[in-house]
Each structure stands twice: as structure tokens, then as C-alpha cells.
Design an enzyme around this catalytic site. Structure first.
Site, PDB file in Angstrom:
ATOM      1  CE  LYS A   8       0.948   6.670  -1.948  1.00 38.60           C
ATOM      2  NZ  LYS A   8       0.205   6.900  -0.686  1.00 38.60           N
TER       3      LYS A   8
ATOM      4  CD  GLU B  52      -7.002   4.849  -7.687  1.00 33.97           C
ATOM      5  OE1 GLU B  52      -6.254   3.848  -7.721  1.00 33.97           O
ATOM      6  OE2 GLU B  52      -7.467   5.316  -6.627  1.00 33.97           O
TER       7      GLU B  52
ATOM      8  CE1 TYR C 246      -4.199   9.100  -2.743  1.00 29.72           C
ATOM      9  CE2 TYR C 246      -2.562  10.744  -3.357  1.00 29.72           C
ATOM     10  CZ  TYR C 246      -2.887   9.441  -3.006  1.00 29.72           C
ATOM     11  OH  TYR C 246      -1.910   8.481  -2.923  1.00 29.72           O
TER      12      TYR C 246
ATOM     13  CG  HIS D 286      -2.477   4.590  -4.479  1.00 25.31           C
ATOM     14  ND1 HIS D 286      -3.407   4.928  -3.524  1.00 25.31           N
ATOM     15  CD2 HIS D 286      -3.181   4.309  -5.613  1.00 25.31           C
ATOM     16  CE1 HIS D 286      -4.626   4.872  -4.064  1.00 25.31           C
ATOM     17  NE2 HIS D 286      -4.505   4.505  -5.328  1.00 25.31           N
TER      18      HIS D 286
ATOM     19  CG  ASN E 288       1.418   5.114   2.290  1.00 28.71           C
ATOM     20  OD1 ASN E 288       1.729   5.751   1.295  1.00 28.71           O
ATOM     21  ND2 ASN E 288       0.170   4.864   2.620  1.00 28.71           N
TER      22      ASN E 288
HETATM   23  P1  CMP Z   1      -2.995   5.866  -0.186  1.00 34.14           P
HETATM   24  O1  CMP Z   1      -3.216   4.390  -0.101  1.00 34.14           O
HETATM   25  O2  CMP Z   1      -2.343   6.381  -1.420  1.00 34.14           O
HETATM   26  O3  CMP Z   1      -4.403   6.601   0.006  1.00 34.14           O
HETATM   27  C1  CMP Z   1      -4.537   7.866   0.596  1.00 34.14           C
HETATM   28  C2  CMP Z   1      -3.250   8.383   1.170  1.00 34.14           C
HETATM   29  O4  CMP Z   1      -3.411   9.387   2.146  1.00 34.14           O
HETATM   30  C3  CMP Z   1      -2.534   7.267   1.916  1.00 34.14           C
HETATM   31  O5  CMP Z   1      -2.083   6.295   1.044  1.00 34.14           O
HETATM   32  C4  CMP Z   1      -1.492   8.069   2.670  1.00 34.14           C
HETATM   33  O6  CMP Z   1      -0.406   8.481   1.870  1.00 34.14           O
HETATM   34  C5  CMP Z   1      -2.328   9.273   3.068  1.00 34.14           C
HETATM   35  N1  CMP Z   1      -2.896   9.084   4.412  1.00 34.14           N
HETATM   36  C6  CMP Z   1      -3.818   8.197   4.796  1.00 34.14           C
HETATM   37  N2  CMP Z   1      -4.091   8.300   6.104  1.00 34.14           N
HETATM   38  C7  CMP Z   1      -3.326   9.304   6.566  1.00 34.14           C
HETATM   39  C8  CMP Z   1      -3.151   9.914   7.826  1.00 34.14           C
HETATM   40  N3  CMP Z   1      -3.841   9.504   8.892  1.00 34.14           N
HETATM   41  N4  CMP Z   1      -2.277  10.912   7.920  1.00 34.14           N
HETATM   42  C9  CMP Z   1      -1.595  11.337   6.845  1.00 34.14           C
HETATM   43  N5  CMP Z   1      -1.717  10.803   5.613  1.00 34.14           N
HETATM   44  C10 CMP Z   1      -2.564   9.795   5.476  1.00 34.14           C
END
Ligand code: CMP
Length: 137
Positions: A10, A130, A50, A119, A116
Site C-alpha cells: 500500500k 484481484e 474494495y 493487503h 496496515n
Molecule cells: P485490507 O486487508 O486491504 O482489507 C480492507 C482494508 O480496509 C484493510 O486492509 C484496512 O486497510 C482497512 N480497514 C479494515 N478495517 C478497518 C477499520 N476498522 N478501520 C479503518 N480501516 C480498516
């Protein structure tokens, strides 16, 4: 049996210069990087990627974050790739990763439950969708 998954570094991972460290971790874990592409997602493409989260309270913030800079999408291959990549990246919330999965990629470069760093596809269906999202069929 060999399997493919979609991994994505990311914008915070790219801007924080974690790409090489992440690739070393990927190769050390026994993955082959089959394809990669660096792209800047716009709001429309990000919302499509998403789409399953479109009803969530964090959706707007997620789209802002994921379009804040380029992402690096990769197709990773190894036996049990989907589950193994998710094991290597650690839990969604990087704060949790830092305490309970200290060797995970999210512990290394993630910040919280949104920022985070990486992904991973969560099922064979998501992986197929994807991978074609970034690389076509
Ligand atoms: P990802 O695994 O890419 O899948 C969905 C994404 O949404 C996740 O990683 C985070 O980047 C985001 N995400 C998931 N949960 C939350 C949350 N509680 N608050 C904000 N962002 C979130």
C-alpha cells in the site's frame, strides 16, 4: 499444491521504502513473485477493488488512504499461497501485529487497522478477482 494470491504493498509501504524488505521476506518465505505492477489507483478503481467494504464506516477513509500514492501489486505463487501470505502479513490491525505477531510484515511497517502497509486476498475467489483486477485474464 501450488496456488497464486494477490499481494499489494500500500502507499505507506512504498513511501516508507519498505518494498525491498518486504520482497526479501516474500522470497524467504518460499514465494515466487510471478508478476508485479506499480499503479496509482483513482477513486473509481479503488472503490471497485474494495467494493465489498463499500457499506463500512471506514470506506471513505480507506479510499483516501489507498489512493494517496502508488501501490505495488504482485502475484505470489507457492503451495497454499493464500493462507501462507496472510500468515506472513499478520492481523489487519498492525498494532495487534506488533504485539502478537512481531515477525509479521504488518508489525514491521504497519501503523493501525487502516494503515496496515500490505493487503492479501482472503479466498480463492478473491485471489482470482484481484489478480485479474490488476493483471487481466
Ligand atoms: P485490507 O486487508 O486491504 O482489507 C480492507 C482494508 O480496509 C484493510 O486492509 C484496512 O486497510 C482497512 N480497514 C479494515 N478495517 C478497518 C477499520 N476498522 N478501520 C479503518 N480501516 C480498516
Amino acid at each position: 499444491e501450488t496456488e497464486r494470491t494477490l499481494a499489494m504493498i500500500k502507499p505507506d509501504g512504498l513511501s516508507g521504502n519498505y518494498t525491498e524488505k518486504i520482497k526479501v521476506a516474500i522470497l524467504d518465505y518460499g514465494f515466487h513473485i510471478v508478476k508485479e505492477t506499480e499503479v496509482q489507483l483513482d477513486d473509481e478503481r479503488a472503490s471497485l477493488f474494495y467494493a465489498e467494504h463499500s457499506g463500512r464506516s471506514f470506506f471513505g477513509s480507506l479510499i483516501k488512504y489507498i489512493t494517496s500514492g502508488p501501490v505495488l501489486a504482485m502475484v505470489l505463487e507457492r503451495p497454499d499461497a493464500i493462507a501462507q501470505w496472510r500468515a506472513l502479513i499478520g492481523p489487519t490491525d498492525a498494532r495487534k501485529a506488533k504485539t502478537s505477531h512481531p515477525n509479521s510484515i504488518r508489525a514491521m511497517c504497519g501503523l493501525d487497522s487502516e494503515k496496515n502497509c500490505v493487503h492479501g486476498s482472503d479466498s480463492p475467489e478473491s485471489a482470482a478477482r484481484e489478480i485479474s483486477f490488476f493483471f487481466g485474464d
